[in-house]
Enzyme design. Structure first.
Site, PDB file in Angstrom:
ATOM      1  N   GLY A  13     -17.459  -9.798   4.256  1.00 41.81           N
ATOM      2  CA  GLY A  13     -17.195 -10.022   2.925  1.00 41.81           C
ATOM      3  C   GLY A  13     -16.939 -11.481   2.536  1.00 41.81           C
ATOM      4  N   ASP A  38     -21.866 -11.155   5.557  1.00 44.26           N
ATOM      5  CA  ASP A  38     -21.789 -10.549   4.141  1.00 44.26           C
ATOM      6  C   ASP A  38     -23.152 -10.046   4.008  1.00 44.26           C
ATOM      7  OD1 ASP A  38     -19.779 -11.538   1.494  1.00 44.26           O
ATOM      8  OD2 ASP A  38     -21.657 -10.104   1.153  1.00 44.26           O
ATOM      9  N   VAL A  67     -21.640  -4.162   6.766  1.00 41.91           N
ATOM     10  CA  VAL A  67     -20.723  -3.648   7.687  1.00 41.91           C
ATOM     11  C   VAL A  67     -20.861  -2.154   7.933  1.00 41.91           C
ATOM     12  CG1 VAL A  67     -19.171  -5.609   7.210  1.00 41.91           C
ATOM     13  CG2 VAL A  67     -18.922  -3.410   5.702  1.00 41.91           C
ATOM     14  N   TYR A 152      -9.836   4.207  -4.075  1.00 39.09           N
ATOM     15  CA  TYR A 152      -9.911   2.946  -3.523  1.00 39.09           C
ATOM     16  C   TYR A 152      -8.622   2.919  -2.854  1.00 39.09           C
ATOM     17  CZ  TYR A 152      -9.094  -2.111  -3.477  1.00 39.09           C
ATOM     18  OH  TYR A 152      -8.824  -3.517  -3.559  1.00 39.09           O
ATOM     19  N   ALA A 154      -6.651   5.361  -1.771  1.00 40.64           N
ATOM     20  CA  ALA A 154      -6.812   6.233  -0.481  1.00 40.64           C
ATOM     21  C   ALA A 154      -7.333   5.422   0.554  1.00 40.64           C
ATOM     22  CB  ALA A 154      -7.516   7.681  -0.974  1.00 40.64           C
ATOM     23  N   SER A 155      -8.250   4.800   0.487  1.00 39.81           N
ATOM     24  CA  SER A 155      -9.322   4.086   1.520  1.00 39.81           C
ATOM     25  C   SER A 155      -8.082   3.102   1.929  1.00 39.81           C
ATOM     26  CB  SER A 155     -10.705   3.399   0.769  1.00 39.81           C
ATOM     27  OG  SER A 155      -9.986   2.393  -0.203  1.00 39.81           O
ATOM     28  N   THR A 189     -11.194 -12.068  -8.722  1.00 43.91           N
ATOM     29  CA  THR A 189     -12.704 -12.206  -8.223  1.00 43.91           C
ATOM     30  C   THR A 189     -13.387 -11.112  -8.989  1.00 43.91           C
ATOM     31  OG1 THR A 189     -12.236 -10.297  -6.743  1.00 43.91           O
ATOM     32  CG2 THR A 189     -11.540 -12.354  -5.866  1.00 43.91           C
TER      33      THR A 189
HETATM   34  N1  LIG Z   1      -9.503  -9.062  -6.043  1.00 39.46           N
HETATM   35  C1  LIG Z   1      -8.430  -8.244  -5.613  1.00 39.46           C
HETATM   36  O1  LIG Z   1      -7.545  -8.323  -6.857  1.00 39.46           O
HETATM   37  C2  LIG Z   1      -7.977  -7.291  -4.633  1.00 39.46           C
HETATM   38  C3  LIG Z   1      -6.692  -6.818  -4.545  1.00 39.46           C
HETATM   39  C4  LIG Z   1      -6.227  -6.178  -3.487  1.00 39.46           C
HETATM   40  C5  LIG Z   1      -7.159  -6.126  -2.281  1.00 39.46           C
HETATM   41  N2  LIG Z   1      -8.465  -6.801  -2.529  1.00 39.46           N
HETATM   42  C6  LIG Z   1      -9.600  -6.742  -1.158  1.00 39.46           C
HETATM   43  O2  LIG Z   1     -10.012  -8.069  -0.905  1.00 39.46           O
HETATM   44  C7  LIG Z   1     -10.927  -7.880  -0.280  1.00 39.46           C
HETATM   45  C8  LIG Z   1     -12.106  -9.025  -0.814  1.00 39.46           C
HETATM   46  O3  LIG Z   1     -12.291  -8.534  -2.164  1.00 39.46           O
HETATM   47  P1  LIG Z   1     -12.651  -9.467  -3.335  1.00 39.46           P
HETATM   48  O4  LIG Z   1     -11.609  -9.409  -4.322  1.00 39.46           O
HETATM   49  O5  LIG Z   1     -13.005 -10.848  -2.691  1.00 39.46           O
HETATM   50  O6  LIG Z   1     -13.852  -8.865  -3.831  1.00 39.46           O
HETATM   51  P2  LIG Z   1     -15.527  -9.587  -3.962  1.00 39.46           P
HETATM   52  O7  LIG Z   1     -16.261  -8.588  -4.681  1.00 39.46           O
HETATM   53  O8  LIG Z   1     -15.378 -10.842  -4.633  1.00 39.46           O
HETATM   54  O9  LIG Z   1     -16.040  -9.888  -2.570  1.00 39.46           O
HETATM   55  C9  LIG Z   1     -16.130  -8.558  -1.675  1.00 39.46           C
HETATM   56  C10 LIG Z   1     -17.480  -9.182  -0.671  1.00 39.46           C
HETATM   57  O10 LIG Z   1     -17.649  -8.137   0.131  1.00 39.46           O
HETATM   58  C11 LIG Z   1     -19.160  -8.022   0.408  1.00 39.46           C
HETATM   59  N3  LIG Z   1     -19.437  -6.718   0.700  1.00 39.46           N
HETATM   60  C12 LIG Z   1     -19.504  -5.607  -0.206  1.00 39.46           C
HETATM   61  N4  LIG Z   1     -20.185  -4.481   0.546  1.00 39.46           N
HETATM   62  C13 LIG Z   1     -20.476  -5.180   1.787  1.00 39.46           C
HETATM   63  C14 LIG Z   1     -21.247  -4.439   3.081  1.00 39.46           C
HETATM   64  N5  LIG Z   1     -21.387  -3.218   2.948  1.00 39.46           N
HETATM   65  N6  LIG Z   1     -21.415  -5.361   4.126  1.00 39.46           N
HETATM   66  C15 LIG Z   1     -21.030  -6.478   4.047  1.00 39.46           C
HETATM   67  N7  LIG Z   1     -20.354  -7.181   3.033  1.00 39.46           N
HETATM   68  C16 LIG Z   1     -20.255  -6.377   2.066  1.00 39.46           C
HETATM   69  C17 LIG Z   1     -19.662  -8.523  -1.073  1.00 39.46           C
HETATM   70  O11 LIG Z   1     -21.186  -8.919  -0.939  1.00 39.46           O
HETATM   71  C18 LIG Z   1     -18.759  -9.642  -1.596  1.00 39.46           C
HETATM   72  O12 LIG Z   1     -19.125 -10.714  -1.136  1.00 39.46           O
HETATM   73  C19 LIG Z   1     -11.511  -6.499  -0.449  1.00 39.46           C
HETATM   74  O13 LIG Z   1     -11.276  -5.676   0.616  1.00 39.46           O
HETATM   75  C20 LIG Z   1     -10.779  -5.985  -1.547  1.00 39.46           C
HETATM   76  O14 LIG Z   1     -10.420  -4.533  -1.480  1.00 39.46           O
HETATM   77  C21 LIG Z   1      -8.749  -7.570  -3.515  1.00 39.46           C
END
Ligand SMILES: NC(=O)c1ccc[n+]([C@@H]2O[C@H](COP(=O)([O-])OP(=O)(O)OC[C@H]3O[C@@H](n4cnc5c(N)ncnc54)[C@H](O)[C@@H]3O)[C@@H](O)[C@H]2O)c1
Length: 259
Positions: A13, A38, A67, A152, A154-155, A189
């Site tokens: 990602g 990604d 992934v 989400y 749960a995951s 994000t």
């Molecule tokens: N933004 C928040 O508030 C927040 C809070 C807690 C946790 N998170 C976690 O942080 C991590 C990053 O999230 P983010 O906020 O940067 O989101 P984002 O949507 O900006 O980025 C997620 C990235 O994952 C990639 N992706 C999605 N499905 C994919 C796949 N099947 N194979 C490969 N790449 C894939 C997307 O193309 C994207 O570039 C995630 O695990 C999210 O759950 C985010």
């Protein structure tokens, strides 16, 4: 203390909001290289060019990878070690909000499969130093009942539980690979675009402080340097990352968000 200098990482990602900052943090701490995995390749070349300008040439390798496709992931791990020669850190960061089946497949199943590949096959063989490290990106929603997004939540509880279990020292003794979790709070994000309609009203009603992605990038380095095997860290409200402790007041603080 674990030293990022000279290491090679895989970040999944990597083109997302948090992923980009994780990559920047690794490179600004003198990593030798980072493989950017990604599904989305739309801005890959542009992102790589900006990293080249900031950190120098040949530091990144972009690999278009889903992934959830383990064969695709295995190919990417091989390309990474063929390209850079070593592999020391794997950051499971890809994650989504949205379709329930995809939430479980991407956030949890793929994270487990990639961790296993890293833990058993790649990090023991290809790390340059004495230790390899896996960092799993969870969420504060993996630490308390996050009513806004139950699937989400749960995951991400699965991510935390899996990380703590694989991060047991009985496993470390066999592989010298540390496994740690980093749980961001609300971060600016694109991920919230995936919030299903029914839950959007709860998002509006909740007073969540949203931090900038750089905070999570800094948190990654703190966890790599200071984290012990199996530890879970929180990065929220623009504060420096701190370790989650089930026995301390950390949990009640998080539960205050539950109404
Ligand atoms: N933004 C928040 O508030 C927040 C809070 C807690 C946790 N998170 C976690 O942080 C991590 C990053 O999230 P983010 O906020 O940067 O989101 P984002 O949507 O900006 O980025 C997620 C990235 O994952 C990639 N992706 C999605 N499905 C994919 C796949 N099947 N194979 C490969 N790449 C894939 C997307 O193309 C994207 O570039 C995630 O695990 C999210 O759950 C985010």
């Amino acid at each position: 203390m674990f030293d990022v200098e000279g290491t090679v990482s895989i970040v999944t990602g990597a083109l997302g909001g948090i992923g980009r900052e994780l990559v920047r943090s690794l490179l600004s701490n003198k990593a030798k290289g980072v493989a950017l995995l990604d599904l989305n390749d739309a801005q890959a070349a542009e992102f790589q060019a900006s990293l080249e300008k900031e950190f120098g040439a040949n530091k990144t390798l972009f690999l278009k990878v889903d992934v959830t496709d383990l064969e695709n992931v295995k190919g990417a791990f091989k390309k990474c070690v063929d390209h850079f020669g070593n592999l020391d850190i794997v950051v499971n960061n890809a994650g989504i909000i949205g379709n329930i089946e995809m939430v479980i497949k991407i956030n949890l199943l793929a994270l487990i499969q990639i961790s296993n590949l890293a833990f058993f096959d790649y990090l023991p063989k290809y790390r340059k130093g004495n230790e390899g490290v896996i960092i799993n990106i969870g969420s504060v929603g993996g630490l308390y009942p996050f009513h806004i997004l139950p699937d989400y939540c749960a995951s991400k509880h699965g991510v935390v539980a899996y990380t703590q279990a694989l991060g047991s020292n009985v496993h470390y003794q066999n592989t010298q690979v540390k496994v740690m979790g980093l749980c961001p709070g609300g971060t600016d994000t694109e991920i919230f675009k995936g919030v299903p309609e029914y839950y959007q009203q709860f998002m509006k009603d909740t007073d969540h402080a949203i931090q900038q992605t750089e905070i999570v990038g800094d948190a990654l380095i703190k966890v790599l340097k200071e984290g012990s095997n199996g530890s879970i860290w929180i990065s929220k409200n623009s504060e420096p990352a701190f370790e989650f402790d089930y026995k301390s007041e950390t949990l009640p603080i998080l539960l205050k968000h539950v109404s």
